[in-house]
Design an enzyme around this catalytic site. Structure first.
Site, short mmCIF file in Angstrom:
data_model
loop_
_atom_site.label_atom_id
_atom_site.label_comp_id
_atom_site.label_asym_id
_atom_site.label_seq_id
_atom_site.Cartn_x
_atom_site.Cartn_y
_atom_site.Cartn_z
N ALA A 61 37.95 45.33 41.33
CA ALA A 61 39.08 44.93 42.18
C ALA A 61 39.55 43.53 41.83
CB ALA A 61 38.65 44.98 43.64
N GLY A 106 35.35 48.81 41.26
CA GLY A 106 36.39 49.82 41.31
C GLY A 106 36.58 50.52 39.98
N GLU A 109 34.00 53.15 39.96
CA GLU A 109 34.40 54.17 40.93
C GLU A 109 35.53 55.04 40.38
OE1 GLU A 109 33.71 52.41 45.31
OE2 GLU A 109 34.79 51.06 43.98
N GLU A 129 29.33 45.11 44.01
CA GLU A 129 29.91 44.63 45.26
C GLU A 129 28.90 43.91 46.15
OE1 GLU A 129 32.45 48.18 43.99
OE2 GLU A 129 30.31 47.66 44.01
#
Length: 255
Positions: A61, A106, A109, A129
């Protein structure tokens, strides 16, 4: 645009393009959702490759953007964040992630949303994270544990550590490791081969597997049964069986 769509040989390539690290900011998330919905609709796209370029897949992110958000802002945004990744995961066609360099947070992911993952020897994957005082928020706690099992997923998520391509392969986090300069070519070849297959049957197989993983076995079997019977109404089924009887296995040409 931070994500581009290119179509060739029935394969749609979703190419992340936000130098230098393909950080997944809000605009990129929204663009991913838009293009995932487009390739879902387009009949000329029969399979999909997700690629970040030769050096990096996606490093996660946009932390500076997230730092400026408070609880209320993230309550409003978190559903849209998940929806953008879910749109990729629910593309009803074969999807392969071509992973080079970093696929973190991300980025990891997003790779998890694919059906198959081909990684370069230079790849590093992880869910860091926890090092920010957070947990994965775009499906990592759910898709990673379903893919590699809860204990291995907890190790990666609890520690935030990065794994190199060879360990990712051993964990089942990626499916093939190749030289970094061959990642996209091999991913495209995988997708192009499936793009020549029976589109409705491939969709049925993907939906049956994914639905079954998300529910109890009886429901999964019912989904499988309904798709299996329904495929007997398709031209591809007629073509495939006729070719098998007349020419032998593996020679059918599907439209």
């Amino acid at each position: 645009m931070t994500v581009h769509l290119e179509v060739a040989e029935g394969v749609g390539t979703l190419r992340l393009d936000r130098p230098p690290m393909n950080a997944l900011d809000i605009a990129t998330q929204d663009r991913l959702k838009e293009l995932a919905e487009e390739v879902t609709r387009r009949e000329d796209v029969r399979a999909v490759v997700i690629h970040g370029g030769e050096k990096v897949f996606a490093a996660g992110a946009d932390i500076k953007e997230m730092q400026a958000m408070d609880h209320a802002a993230m309550v409003l945004r978190s559903k849209a964040l998940q929806d953008s990744f879910t749109a990729v995961a629910r593309i009803p066609k074969p999807v392969v992630a071509a992973v080079t360099g970093y696929a973190l947070g991300g980025g990891c992911e997003l790779a998890l949303c694919a059906d198959y993952r081909i990684a370069g020897e230079n790849a590093k994957l992880g869910q860091p994270e926890i090092l920010l005082g957070l947990i994965p928020g775009a499906g990592g706690t759910q898709r990673l544990s379903r893919l590699i099992g809860p204990s291995k997923a907890k190790d990666l998520i609890f520690t935030g550590r990065q794994v190199r391509a060879d360990e990712a392969l051993a964990l089942g986090l990626v499916d093939r490791v190749v030289p970094a300069d061959e990642v996209y070519a091999q991913a495209h070849a995988w997708a192009a081969k499936l793009a020549q297959g029976p589109a409705i049957a491939l969709r049925a197989a993907k939906e049956s597997i994914d639905t079954g993983l998300e529910t109890d076995i009886d429901t999964g079997l019912a989904v499988e049964r309904n798709w299996f019977a329904g495929l007997f109404a398709t031209e591809d089924r007629e073509r495939g069986m006729r070719s098998f009887v007349e020419e032998g296995p593996g020679k059918a040409k599907f439209r």
